[in-house]
Write a protein that holds these residues in place. Structure first.
Motif, mmCIF file in Angstrom:
data_model
loop_
_atom_site.group_PDB
_atom_site.id
_atom_site.type_symbol
_atom_site.label_atom_id
_atom_site.label_comp_id
_atom_site.label_asym_id
_atom_site.label_seq_id
_atom_site.Cartn_x
_atom_site.Cartn_y
_atom_site.Cartn_z
ATOM 1 N N MET A 1 19.209 -7.503 17.498
ATOM 2 C CA MET A 1 19.670 -8.020 18.789
ATOM 3 C C MET A 1 18.455 -8.445 19.607
ATOM 4 S SD MET A 1 21.817 -5.877 21.643
ATOM 5 C CE MET A 1 22.911 -5.235 20.396
ATOM 6 N N ALA A 2 18.307 -9.757 19.831
ATOM 7 C CA ALA A 2 17.135 -10.252 20.552
ATOM 8 C C ALA A 2 17.146 -9.785 22.000
ATOM 9 C CB ALA A 2 17.093 -11.774 20.476
ATOM 10 N N LEU A 3 18.308 -9.804 22.608
ATOM 11 C CA LEU A 3 18.450 -9.359 23.982
ATOM 12 C C LEU A 3 18.841 -7.884 23.996
ATOM 13 C CD1 LEU A 3 18.675 -10.025 27.056
ATOM 14 C CD2 LEU A 3 21.074 -10.620 26.624
ATOM 15 N N LEU A 4 18.091 -7.082 24.727
ATOM 16 C CA LEU A 4 18.374 -5.654 24.896
ATOM 17 C C LEU A 4 18.561 -4.899 23.576
ATOM 18 C CD1 LEU A 4 20.878 -5.753 27.911
ATOM 19 C CD2 LEU A 4 18.447 -5.306 27.970
ATOM 20 N N PRO A 5 17.548 -4.828 22.757
ATOM 21 C CA PRO A 5 17.678 -4.097 21.490
ATOM 22 C C PRO A 5 17.971 -2.610 21.680
ATOM 23 C CG PRO A 5 15.382 -4.694 21.930
ATOM 24 C CD PRO A 5 16.221 -5.436 22.931
ATOM 25 N N GLU A 6 17.699 -2.080 22.871
ATOM 26 C CA GLU A 6 17.941 -0.650 23.122
ATOM 27 C C GLU A 6 19.367 -0.361 23.585
ATOM 28 O OE1 GLU A 6 16.023 -2.605 25.008
ATOM 29 O OE2 GLU A 6 13.941 -1.922 25.065
ATOM 30 N N LEU A 7 20.183 -1.399 23.782
ATOM 31 C CA LEU A 7 21.491 -1.206 24.410
ATOM 32 C C LEU A 7 22.354 -0.201 23.654
ATOM 33 C CD1 LEU A 7 23.397 -2.020 26.684
ATOM 34 C CD2 LEU A 7 24.166 -3.950 25.275
ATOM 35 N N GLN A 8 22.403 -0.287 22.332
ATOM 36 C CA GLN A 8 23.240 0.629 21.561
ATOM 37 C C GLN A 8 22.795 2.075 21.755
ATOM 38 O OE1 GLN A 8 26.041 -0.385 19.451
ATOM 39 N NE2 GLN A 8 26.390 1.781 19.888
ATOM 40 N N ALA A 9 21.504 2.309 21.711
ATOM 41 C CA ALA A 9 20.998 3.671 21.896
ATOM 42 C C ALA A 9 21.304 4.175 23.300
ATOM 43 C CB ALA A 9 19.499 3.713 21.629
ATOM 44 N N TRP A 10 21.173 3.295 24.287
ATOM 45 C CA TRP A 10 21.468 3.698 25.663
ATOM 46 C C TRP A 10 22.902 4.219 25.781
ATOM 47 C CZ3 TRP A 10 19.309 -1.270 28.474
ATOM 48 C CH2 TRP A 10 17.912 -1.203 28.483
ATOM 49 N N ILE A 11 23.866 3.463 25.265
ATOM 50 C CA ILE A 11 25.248 3.878 25.479
ATOM 51 C C ILE A 11 25.643 5.033 24.567
ATOM 52 C CG2 ILE A 11 25.882 1.588 26.336
ATOM 53 C CD1 ILE A 11 27.440 1.165 23.738
ATOM 54 N N ASP A 12 25.053 5.108 23.366
ATOM 55 C CA ASP A 12 25.324 6.261 22.500
ATOM 56 C C ASP A 12 24.930 7.556 23.204
ATOM 57 O OD1 ASP A 12 26.242 4.634 20.465
ATOM 58 O OD2 ASP A 12 24.381 4.706 19.301
ATOM 59 N N GLU A 13 23.711 7.568 23.750
ATOM 60 C CA GLU A 13 23.199 8.769 24.401
ATOM 61 C C GLU A 13 23.954 9.073 25.694
ATOM 62 O OE1 GLU A 13 19.100 7.849 24.860
ATOM 63 O OE2 GLU A 13 18.715 7.749 22.688
ATOM 64 N N ALA A 14 24.257 8.022 26.472
ATOM 65 C CA ALA A 14 24.945 8.232 27.744
ATOM 66 C C ALA A 14 26.369 8.731 27.530
ATOM 67 C CB ALA A 14 24.949 6.935 28.553
ATOM 68 N N ALA A 15 27.059 8.203 26.531
ATOM 69 C CA ALA A 15 28.426 8.645 26.257
ATOM 70 C C ALA A 15 28.450 10.120 25.871
ATOM 71 C CB ALA A 15 29.047 7.795 25.155
ATOM 72 N N GLU A 16 27.491 10.539 25.074
ATOM 73 C CA GLU A 16 27.402 11.946 24.682
ATOM 74 C C GLU A 16 27.106 12.823 25.895
ATOM 75 O OE1 GLU A 16 27.347 15.324 22.270
ATOM 76 O OE2 GLU A 16 27.955 13.275 21.747
ATOM 77 N N ARG A 17 26.182 12.387 26.718
ATOM 78 C CA ARG A 17 25.751 13.185 27.858
ATOM 79 C C ARG A 17 26.860 13.315 28.909
ATOM 80 N NH1 ARG A 17 21.293 11.284 27.854
ATOM 81 N NH2 ARG A 17 21.580 9.408 29.106
ATOM 82 N N HIS A 18 27.660 12.257 29.086
ATOM 83 C CA HIS A 18 28.662 12.254 30.152
ATOM 84 C C HIS A 18 30.079 12.488 29.642
ATOM 85 C CE1 HIS A 18 25.663 11.092 33.087
ATOM 86 N NE2 HIS A 18 25.292 10.089 32.321
ATOM 87 N N GLY A 19 30.225 12.809 28.359
ATOM 88 C CA GLY A 19 31.534 13.146 27.820
ATOM 89 C C GLY A 19 32.539 12.016 27.885
ATOM 90 N N VAL A 20 32.087 10.795 27.647
ATOM 91 C CA VAL A 20 32.968 9.625 27.700
ATOM 92 C C VAL A 20 33.468 9.307 26.291
ATOM 93 C CG1 VAL A 20 33.123 7.174 28.276
ATOM 94 C CG2 VAL A 20 31.780 8.721 29.719
ATOM 95 N N PRO A 21 34.774 9.264 26.058
ATOM 96 C CA PRO A 21 35.287 9.015 24.704
ATOM 97 C C PRO A 21 34.851 7.674 24.127
ATOM 98 C CG PRO A 21 37.018 9.902 26.097
ATOM 99 C CD PRO A 21 35.862 9.588 27.001
ATOM 100 N N GLY A 22 34.922 6.599 24.922
ATOM 101 C CA GLY A 22 34.589 5.281 24.403
ATOM 102 C C GLY A 22 33.976 4.388 25.466
ATOM 103 N N VAL A 23 33.060 3.523 25.029
ATOM 104 C CA VAL A 23 32.338 2.635 25.936
ATOM 105 C C VAL A 23 32.201 1.267 25.277
ATOM 106 C CG1 VAL A 23 30.209 2.265 27.268
ATOM 107 C CG2 VAL A 23 30.958 4.598 26.735
ATOM 108 N N ALA A 24 32.317 0.215 26.068
ATOM 109 C CA ALA A 24 31.980 -1.133 25.612
ATOM 110 C C ALA A 24 31.172 -1.815 26.703
ATOM 111 C CB ALA A 24 33.229 -1.945 25.295
ATOM 112 N N VAL A 25 30.109 -2.503 26.302
ATOM 113 C CA VAL A 25 29.211 -3.164 27.239
ATOM 114 C C VAL A 25 28.898 -4.561 26.729
ATOM 115 C CG1 VAL A 25 26.968 -3.073 28.399
ATOM 116 C CG2 VAL A 25 28.147 -0.944 27.854
ATOM 117 N N ALA A 26 28.840 -5.528 27.633
ATOM 118 C CA ALA A 26 28.358 -6.866 27.303
ATOM 119 C C ALA A 26 27.433 -7.330 28.414
ATOM 120 C CB ALA A 26 29.510 -7.845 27.128
#
Length: 449
Positions: A1-26
């Motif tokens: 991913m040329a734009l925001l290569p860290e995006l997947q890691a960001w939401i994986d970690e945040a979902a775990e930390r905040h107890g969110v079942p599912g997340v989608a970001v664009a």
């Protein structure tokens, strides 16, 4: 991913930390699109969340309804400063003078001054929004004079949707599809449950137990305000890019007249100060923010167990859409939005306020404040305020028992009060307006008695 290569890691970690079942970001920036998803759309089924999953967008819908109105204004069919009754004669509230006076502009800016949370279920027929407008005539209190005070108003947007439907000779849904969704080239968006089932669709999860909310879709009566639409995050980015292109869709069709987005960004009213992170004003259908001295616009949305955040940074060519389906969704949205805007637009978003270590004594306020969705009982308690939230109507489907929370002054007495415990991962804020006549939490809720 040329734009925001860290995006997947960001939401994986945040979902775990905040107890969110599912997340989608664009995220759209400089002509590129970054997408990521994590978790599941439904804990009961275990179906994986993917970038093309559709989540309920809630009140982000209001910007789509605003687009219909601004199209009509551009065609000379609506004058924003004319009374709503010129175009929708059946519009009205309990106050006959306000019924005659409220303008289209005031509905767009949430300054109509009447009860905004009327979620009466008027059925699933094509007359659902029209019947809600009829219901307003006998049930919508006037809580402040038209134009005098900001108070978030779902009912006003139902009236706007009914107005657009009337002038287009269609339902709100068919008008939106014909005049906005299809010309934009949107594919992953549903306005009805029977459309949503064709996609990988998110369910809302409520409470600490993350129970799947049993009613997937709220009443159709409030569809123009956000009760029914769902979309993939990428479609909200597509929508935002249309505004950045001065009303032109990606493949060429003009959706809005040139200059409309600039007009929508003009402040119609300044909001009560709720801290640096909050919106400072409201435009035509848009929340207005100042982030690091840079104008940012957008809208937030919520339905039971689901949250959506949509932001556009006009000067930096950035659009962000973040969707969650439970847990501490607002806290996750804060975290991801901050990281994305820092990486794409170079902006530092102010942190949300936290309770002071040594709060000043609170003014000993006592009173009951009433809205269609809840009553709030306020009383002094050891230098703080004790606020009891008593759900009513549709709110009882989410919280069926009163909730009491302690609030302390955030700054000087008479200013903002902050809850000492988090709700969905953030500390709630309230303030009192007009010498205590209103409790304000984006709604101006009048004191009774």
């Amino acid at each position: 991913m040329a734009l925001l290569p860290e995006l997947q890691a960001w939401i994986d970690e945040a979902a775990e930390r905040h107890g969110v079942p599912g997340v989608a970001v664009a995220v759209g920036a400089a002509g590129e699109l970054a997408e990521a998803a994590t978790g599941v759309v439904n804990l009961s089924t275990g179906v994986e969340a993917t970038p093309d999953s559709v989540f309920q967008i809630g009140s982000v819908t209001k910007v789509w309804t605003t687009t219909l109105i601004m199209q009509l204004a551009g065609e000379g069919l609506v004058d924003l400063d004319e009374p709503v009754r010129r175009y929708l004669p059946e519009f009205g509230v309990l106050d006959p003078d306000a019924s005659e006076a409220v303008t289209v502009r005031q509905l767009l800016a949430h300054t109509g001054g009447f009860d905004g949370d009327l979620f009466e279920d008027t059925g699933r027929g094509d007359d659902a929004a029209g019947r809600l407008v009829e219901f307003m005539r006998a049930n919508a209190r006037q809580v402040s004079p038209p134009g005098a005070l900001f108070s978030y108003c779902n009912s006003g947007y139902v009236a706007l949707g009914a107005l657009a439907a009337r002038l287009r000779g269609a339902t709100w849904e068919s008008a939106l599809r014909r005049h906005v969704i299809e010309p934009l080239g949107v594919t992953h968006m549903a306005l009805y449950a029977e459309e949503a089932v064709l996609f990988r669709v998110a369910a809302g999860h409520i409470g600490d137990a993350k129970k799947v909310y049993p009613r997937w879709q709220l009443p159709r009566s409030n569809a123009p305000a956000g009760s029914t639409p769902s979309a993939a995050a990428r479609e909200l980015v597509r929508f935002g890019r249309m505004f950045l292109a001065d009303g032109v869709a990606g493949d060429g069709p003009r959706i809005l007249p040139s200059g409309t987005f600039a007009a929508m960004r003009e402040a119609q009213i300044t909001l009560p100060d709720m801290g640096a992170r909050a919106a400072y004003g409201w435009g035509l259908g848009l929340m207005l923010f100042d982030v690091d001295g840079v104008p940012v616009v957008g809208h937030d949305g919520s339905t039971p167990g689901q949250r959506a955040c949509w932001r556009v940074v006009p000067g930096r060519d950035v659009v962000v859409a973040i969707m969650t389906n439970g847990g501490d969704g607002p806290a996750l949205i804060d975290e991801v939005l901050d990281a994305v805007l820092a990486a794409t637009a170079g902006l530092k978003v102010p942190a949300r306020p936290v309770p002071p270590a040594s709060p000043a004594p609170a003014e000993p306020l006592t009173g009951r404040y009433s809205s269609p969705m809840a009553d709030y009982e306020v009383k002094p308690a050891d230098g703080a305020l004790e606020v009891t939230y008593i759900p009513k109507g549709i709110s009882r489907e989410v919280e069926d028992e009163p909730i009491t929370m302690r609030y302390v002054p955030l700054d000087a007495p008479g200013g903002v009060f902050i809850g000492v415990e988090k709700d969905e991962g953030i500390y709630p804020l309230i303030r009192f307006l007009r010498d205590g006549r209103y409790l304000y939490n984006s709604r101006a809720i009048p004191r009774t008695g």
